[in-house]
Design an enzyme around this catalytic site. Sequence first.
Site, mmCIF file in Angstrom:
data_model
loop_
_atom_site.group_PDB
_atom_site.id
_atom_site.type_symbol
_atom_site.label_atom_id
_atom_site.label_comp_id
_atom_site.label_asym_id
_atom_site.label_seq_id
_atom_site.Cartn_x
_atom_site.Cartn_y
_atom_site.Cartn_z
ATOM 1 N N ARG A 7 -24.120 3.104 1.970
ATOM 2 C CA ARG A 7 -23.994 4.288 1.128
ATOM 3 C C ARG A 7 -25.022 5.361 1.503
ATOM 4 N NH1 ARG A 7 -25.920 1.915 -4.780
ATOM 5 N NH2 ARG A 7 -27.935 1.079 -4.135
ATOM 6 N N GLU A 55 -11.890 9.414 -13.978
ATOM 7 C CA GLU A 55 -11.481 9.293 -12.576
ATOM 8 C C GLU A 55 -10.243 10.113 -12.240
ATOM 9 O OE1 GLU A 55 -12.220 6.678 -14.515
ATOM 10 O OE2 GLU A 55 -14.072 5.887 -13.598
ATOM 11 N N PHE A 80 -11.019 1.917 -9.252
ATOM 12 C CA PHE A 80 -10.658 3.164 -9.924
ATOM 13 C C PHE A 80 -9.991 4.141 -8.958
ATOM 14 C CE2 PHE A 80 -14.697 2.232 -12.526
ATOM 15 C CZ PHE A 80 -14.012 1.359 -13.342
ATOM 16 N N ARG A 164 -20.924 -0.621 0.240
ATOM 17 C CA ARG A 164 -22.147 0.103 -0.118
ATOM 18 C C ARG A 164 -23.425 -0.543 0.417
ATOM 19 N NH1 ARG A 164 -23.109 0.977 -6.123
ATOM 20 N NH2 ARG A 164 -22.432 -1.181 -6.322
#
Length: 314
Positions: A7, A55, A80, A164
């Site tokens: 990330r 979202e 999401f 991430r």
Amino acid sequence: METKEMRAVYCDTLIELAQSDERIMVVEADLMRASGTMAFKQQFPDRAVDVGVAEANLVGVSAGLSAAGRIPFAATFGCFASRRVFDQFFISANYAKLNVKLVGTDPGISAAFNGGTHMPFEDIGLMRMIPDLTIVEPSDPVSLKALTKAAAQIEGCVYMRLHRKAVAALYEEGEPFTLGKGKVLADGSDVTIIALGAILVPEALKARQLLTQQGYEAAVIDMHTVKPLDEELILSYARKTGCIVTAENHQTSGGLGGAVAHLLSQTHPTPMAMVGIHDEFGQVGTQAWLAQHYRLTAEEISRKALALIKGRKE
């Protein structure tokens, strides 16, 4: 090879892009710290938008920014970014032929302690049904940097799965990448292992070592772009090795395995096996435990590869 947090590489790359292209923007849904984009906001406060825990609005705002000539990178957890906002992404971004880059973080078992509700095993399958969408999953910090830049440069929507956590580099800094063109990490003549993502590509390389110890040479391909699929490369290795194993941190039925099987069944029927999630939900656990539970391991890849090789020789 150096290990870097993915990330952080994602954010650094967006900052680099934004320094030379004022169209680059970041859009978040109350997850800037989780996505690692706080540094972007600090450097470009007017080009970072947080829509809160909304979202669908994340995608709607991104579509509006794209319609106004911006290049939005919108990130949220993969569950999401796929299940929750599929309709908005399908209609507002893709059907409208805009230029939204949607990033789904913590794909598959990398969601770990967030558990089954937050563990997307089906996001690629959903996204593969969207016409003209580019789908990509980098396997290391070098490929992430290169593919993020490539995503920014093409006109059209992109869905990127972003691991991430910290990952060791598989490639030398500056290695070139092209969307839609897989990377051959190792050549071989007995079986081809086609892998995807930061968890399974390293496992594929370990599986190759296990097979080498038994006297077999496996080719390993990092198929970082699931759509458009590198059909030419897959077919060339199907002809060369005569059998294929796919490996992915995703449901096999709608993911890389399904895509490769569909191609081969239509063009060059080839014995193949799939390592991945087989019609199961996610659950809570460490990434290491989950990898063993779902058999996303070098041992499982090599076991299935060995069965294919021996089946061909009988």
